[in-house]
Structure formats: C-alpha cells, structure tokens
Design an enzyme around this catalytic site. Structure first.
Site, PDB file in Angstrom:
ATOM      1  N   LYS B 100       0.888  -1.059   0.064  1.00 42.32           N
ATOM      2  CA  LYS B 100       0.005  -0.024   0.083  1.00 42.32           C
ATOM      3  C   LYS B 100       0.692   1.199   0.026  1.00 42.32           C
ATOM      4  CE  LYS B 100      -4.198  -2.048   0.384  1.00 42.32           C
ATOM      5  NZ  LYS B 100      -5.190  -1.615  -0.794  1.00 42.32           N
ATOM      6  N   GLU B 122      -9.739   5.902   3.161  1.00 44.94           N
ATOM      7  CA  GLU B 122     -10.492   5.059   3.603  1.00 44.94           C
ATOM      8  C   GLU B 122      -9.749   3.653   3.894  1.00 44.94           C
ATOM      9  OE1 GLU B 122     -10.197   5.317   0.556  1.00 44.94           O
ATOM     10  OE2 GLU B 122      -9.623   3.290   0.015  1.00 44.94           O
ATOM     11  N   SER B 389       1.692  -9.594  -0.547  1.00 43.98           N
ATOM     12  CA  SER B 389       1.200  -8.166  -0.604  1.00 43.98           C
ATOM     13  C   SER B 389       1.624  -7.666   0.873  1.00 43.98           C
ATOM     14  CB  SER B 389      -0.068  -7.754  -1.108  1.00 43.98           C
ATOM     15  OG  SER B 389      -0.930  -8.762  -0.110  1.00 43.98           O
TER      16      SER B 389
END
Lengths: 269, 407
Positions: B100, B122, B389
């Site tokens: 991210k 969010e 991830s």
C-alpha cells in the site's frame, strides 16, 4: 409539452416559484409513501422528487442515508418505487414526479426495462446523482425517446465548460446545489447563489431550482426570490425519521406542516 | 467466458482518455467532485512523465520504502508442494508492511504538488490507513482515516498505529460498517472539503483517474519482479498469482507482464465461507457488471441492485467491488480470477509461516493458497511468482482467535 415544462409555465404566469419536496420512496415503510405524496401536493408541492433507495448513497448526508436504510430494511425495491408512482397517477395526473437516485439499481434492472417501466408508471424526469453528462451515453437517449426529462446537478465547483456540456443535455430544470458538500449541510449564502444563478441564466432558458441547505420557510422564501424553485429534502426526511414509528397519516401531517410553512413563506408578497 | 485476448495488441494503452477500460471504469461521480477529478487528471498527466516528479518518487521508494523488495525463491515450500518453483515477491518487507505504501507515497506527492494541507483515506484492514497516516506524518499533513466500525474492532492494532502517527480515525457506523461504507464516508468528506483536501484512494477503484494512478504507482512491483526473475531464473515466470480485493497489489504485479502473453495471471478473490452462498467477497467470480464508487466494474449486489454485505476472514479483501481494469482483464481473458476460502487462506498462512518463517497477511494468504494448487497443476520446472502483498503481524490476533486464544 412535458408535465414539468407545463408546471413551470403555469407557475411563471402566476408569478410564483416551484416548491419541490424530496422524500425517499419507502421511508420509513413502503405503505407510507403514497399517502405522503398526496399530502405533499395538498400542502403546496409543485413537483415531487422521489428518492430511489440505494444501499450506498455516497453523495447524500446522514439523514438521507438513514432514510435509504430504513426503506431498504422494510423491503423497498426499485420495482415497488415505480408501482407507487403508478398508484399516485391514478388520482393525480398533474404533479410531475422526478425519480432521484444512483445508477446501480437501474443498471441491474437494465436501462431499457427501467425507462419503459418509469414512463409507463407516469414518471416525468430522472436525476441520477452518479451519472454526469460524460457517462450518460447508455441511459440518456432511451430516456429522451421515452419523453423523460433529465435533470442535472450544477454545483459551485462546476466550471464554465462543464456547465455548457450540462445545459446541452439537460431538460426539465437545472438543479443548482447551493453549497459544496452533501445533502443536509447547514449554511447557505443566498447572495452567492444569486450571483451564480444570474450567470447561469445568461446561458440557459431552463428553470433553475436550488437545493441543499434549505430547511425552513424563511430560507425557502429568500431562495425563491432568486431561483425558479426550491428543493427541500433533508429537513423533511428528518421529520419522517422522528415520526417513523407513527402511522402514515401522522407522518404525512407532520411533514406537510413544514412544507406548508415553506409554501406560505414563498407565496408571501 | 468470452476470450478476446487475441484482439488486444497492447494492454498498456488502457484506459482511454476518459478512463475507460473497455466498458469498465469511467467517472460515475457526483457533480461536486467532477472539477476536482479533472484537476487531478490534469495534474497527474503533467507530472507522471515529469523527470523531477519521477526522481522524487523513485528516491522515496528506495530510501523511505526500502525498495526494491526482494524476490525470494521459496525452496522449502517448493519442495514441500512438489510442483512448480515458487518465488515470493516480498512486498511485506516494505516500510509499513505492505504494498500500500507505494501508492500512498505517490499520492502524497500529488497532494504536496497540489498544495492541499489535508489528506483523507478509507481503509479496510488498516494497511492503507497506516500507509496514509505514515506519509502524512512525514509530510506534516493533517490526516483523517475512515474505517468501518466492524473493521476498527477487528484491526485494533492498525487503528492504534494510525493514531500514534497522528491521524484521526473515524469509525463508520452506517451500512455494513466495512470498507465500502468507509469509502462512502470518505467521498462525503471529500465532497464537503474539496478545496483543501486530497483524497488518497487505496485501491485501483474509484472514479478516473484513480484506477490508473494507483496502478501506475504500484506497477513498480511487476517491474522489479520481471527484472529479478530474469536475473535469478534466466526466464520470465509461467504464472503470476496475487490476491484481489480492490486489486491494487495484483494489478501492480500484473501490469508489467500484460503484454507477455506466455505469462498466465491469476487473481485470487476472497471465497469466504464458499462461493455457493453469499458469504464471500468475490465479485469477479460471482458478481456482475454494475456501478459503484465512481466506476463501472464487477460488483456484488442483490436482485434489486443493492450492494451486498460481504464476508472474508481478511478485512482487506472484504469489498463488494473490484478495480475496473480487473473487470476488463477478466472479460478479455487476459487474467483468470479464482477464489480461495477463509479456511484455505488460514491453512496457507500457517504453512508459509512454518515452512519458510514468513508470516503473510491474510490477504496474501489467499494468493498463497491458490499458488499451492497451481504449483501442482503446472508441475516441476515451471515458475510461479506469488505476490506477498503484506505481512501478517496485524492478523495474528485474528488467527489466534480462530485457534480459541485471546492475545
């Protein structure tokens, strides 16, 4: 002439402004909406904006989001919304009804099926909150062919170029969102609204109605002085919320009271 | 399923100028946001090829995020599974513990260049929220993070991390109290505060240009992986596997390989308690095209078009939509979308932890679970890159709770 155009023509000749209440279909329960619509007309509504409930009403504030949740929680659907309009038309052939909502339920039903059913039910216009002019390619031609007006939002952030693209496609009226933000927000600067409306009028002959931030008779009257009409939503929806456990008559009479106040304030010379 | 793969000559030309990937994507947003989206598009178009902007982004990735992330040949896992060679792309080793941060670094730079002092985000699992709070702290920006109340509860550690970083975390109690509702609230905030606020969307969804810019910022994953596997194995991989919630880590891995037609791609959705019921989060496997959160894509909705509540053991995959580019890759046949259940993901979590000493996020565990099946199917001598991830620290208490422990 469309029912919406005829309404604005009549109001014009009377020197009056349109009062346009918004309620969510099925809020708080499906059986309340039809009597409520008739009561709104009785209290002075010129056009009814009927919300098609959606699970994720992103551009609406908490009041309308909760209205959507109540309606859906009590089994409201898009088909039932259209049925309510059919019922309404049985005894009212004059008051225009505009459906307001988000695209997904309409996509799910299919544009063609939706437009057909809406026209058949006696719907006069559509306002799709998440369908800007750029994305209207699928729905717009069908709606126009079926004689449904397409109402578009214009906001304080709308650029001149975007405004031109919008008025090219818009029919019925232009919905000017008086402030940045979501429905149910508080403050409204009428002078700013007036300036913006003056500018818009140089570019379109369509009526321009103003919504967002209008919650009492005094504000409605001030806005009516500068606009072709006044749209009131969250203030009415909050009354429905407060009265949700009551019967349809009680809810209708409470909502009508505020709408009636707005009507008399707007009609005061 | 239609297979139009051969008709597409260059996958890198998507989306078109209006943000459409075939019939998907676009900009289904309220009028209040359109000017801000236009501005963002114009700024991004100008900056993305600007050498100074690129240099600043690359520098941040190298010295702040810690890139390149390793491509690790998981020898023990490969032997244990007895099939294809398994390579793990270690996005879990990035600063803040997930892919991210690649995107938040990029978007924080856009916020900086646009002079907006406040950022909002969010988050579902909290990884994007942590990554946003991190870059906000570093740049001195005010930061507000919306998070479904249910996710606030199940991701307490990440909530606390965000608060320590100086962010305000706002629990969202509307709707299903998960990621989709947090996204609604963030959009509402943005509509209201669009003058001073930059909205950092955490996945490859939302109105144009978000799916494109989030993809571009994450495509570093695939660029590195492509180079690394050629260095290590002397060839391209046979398959890529990545989990898909919104789909940002998957598209990040896939994108660089999209025109390499010999490289198969698998996106693994959250199968939850099984695809036969409604308790999953697999819009590409079980949903259909519709409109949600500013784009047309595959979504999960009931017969009336109302967005459904989803279920996944992994908060980060618990989303009823998916990025529009994935919808397009599915229809064009370029990528396959499959699902792994909660149980399969948990087994994979445990197996990778025990076999390689790497604790994957529950999101990534879905990819690992499918890679296990695929490794056997492809057989020895083939190469699979699995995108790890994120790291599993945040999920330890979830796994413990399933083991009947409270920690």
């Amino acid at each position: 002439m469309s029912r919406i155009a005829a309404t604005f023509d009549r109001l014009n000749s009377q020197g009056r402004k349109a009062l346009i209440p918004f309620v969510t279909a099925g809020d708080p329960r499906p059986d309340v909406t039809l009597p409520l619509m008739h009561a709104l007309v009785e209290a002075g509504a010129d056009v009814i904006e009927l919300g098609m409930p959606f699970s994720d009403p992103m551009a609406d504030g908490p009041a309308i989001q909760l209205a959507n949740e109540r309606a859906l929680g009590n089994g409201m659907t898009l088909r039932k919304t259209l049925q309510i309009v059919t019922e309404f038309r049985r005894t009212n052939s004059e008051t225009p009804v505009v459906l307001m909502g988000y695209l997904n339920p309409v996509e799910w039903m299919g544009y063609e099926a939706f437009v057909g059913l809406a026209a058949e039910a006696g719907v006069d216009g559509l306002l799709m909150v998440d369908m800007p002019p750029e994305e209207g390619g699928g729905l717009v031609p069908l709606a126009k062919a079926a004689g449904l007006d397409l109402i578009y939002l214009v906001t304080p952030t709308t650029t001149h170029e975007r405004f031109n693209a919008i008025v090219e496609r818009a029919t019925g009226w232009i919905y000017y969102v008086s402030l940045k933000g979501i429905t149910g927000a508080k403050t409204l600067n009428v002078e700013e609204v007036e300036q913006k409306l003056d500018w818009m009028r140089q570019h379109t002959d369509l009526p321009i109605c103003v919504g967002f931030g209008i919650s009492d008779g005094e504000t409605a009257a001030r806005v009516a002085k500068v606009a072709s009409g006044v749209i009131v939503g969250s203030a009415l929806v909050r009354i429905v919320e407060a009265q949700q456990s009551k019967g349809a008559d009680e809810i209708s009479s409470q909502v009508s009271q505020l709408l009636g106040d707005m009507r008399s304030a707007m009609d005061r010379p | 399923m239609s297979n139009q793969q051969d008709n597409v000559t260059d996958y890198h030309t998507y989306p078109d100028a209006t943000g459409h990937f075939g019939p998907y994507g676009g900009r289904f947003a309220s009028e209040t946001l359109m000017d801000a989206l236009d501005e963002l598009s114009a700024m991004y178009t100008k900056l993305k090829d600007d050498p100074d902007f690129r240099a600043e982004f690359d520098k941040d990735l190298a010295h702040y995020v810690g890139r390149p992330s390793p491509l690790y040949f998981a020898e023990r896992l490969t032997q244990k599974w007895g099939g294809a060679d398994i390579y793990l792309k270690r996005e879990d080793l990035n600063h803040t513990g997930a892919h991210k941060v690649n995107n938040t670094i990029g978007q924080a730079l856009l916020a900086k260049y646009s002079g907006k002092p406040r950022v909002i985000a969010e988050t579902g699992a909290g990884q994007h929220g942590v990554a946003t709070a991190t870059v906000a702290a570093r740049l001195g920006l005010e930061c507000v993070v919306y998070m479904g109340a249910e996710d606030v509860e199940r991701q307490k550690l990440n909530v606390y991390r965000m608060r320590m970083l100086g962010a305000t975390v706002i629990p969202v109690t509307s709707g299903t109290q998960t990621l989709k509702d947090a996204m609604n609230e963030a959009m509402r905030d943005w509509v209201t505060n669009v003058d001073n606020t930059y909205y950092i969307i955490g996945t490859v969804a939302g109105p144009h240009p978000y799916p494109t810019l989030v993809r571009d910022f994450n495509s570093i994953i695939g660029r590195e992986a492509r180079r690394q596997i050629q260095e290590q194995a002397g060839a391209l991989p046979d398959a890529l596997v990545a989990c898909v919630g919104g789909g940002s880590n998957a598209i990040g891995l896939f994108w660089e390989f999209l025109n390499d037609k010999g490289v198969a791609m698998y996106g693994v959705e959250a199968g939850g308690r099984g695809l036969s019921g409604n308790e999953h989060a697999a819009p590409l496997s079980k949903g259909r095209p519709g409109v949600l959160h500013g784009n047309r894509t595959y979504i999960m909705a009931d017969d009336d078009g109302q967005i459904m509540g989803t279920h996944s053991v992994s908060a980060g995959l618990d989303y009823p939509g998916v990025g529009p580019e994935h919808a397009w890759l599915k229809d064009s046949g370029r990528a396959q979308y499959v699902a792994a259940t909660d149980d399969e993901a948990l087994d994979a979590f445990r197996e990778l932890t025990r076999t390689e000493g790497i604790m994957p996020a529950l999101e990534s565990s879905h990819a690992v679970a499918y890679a296990k099946k695929l490794a056997v199917e492809l057989g020895k001598g083939k190469r699979i890159i699995v995108n790890l991830s994120g790291r599993g620290d945040k999920d330890v208490h979830t796994v413990a709770a399933l083991d009947g422990l409270s920690i």
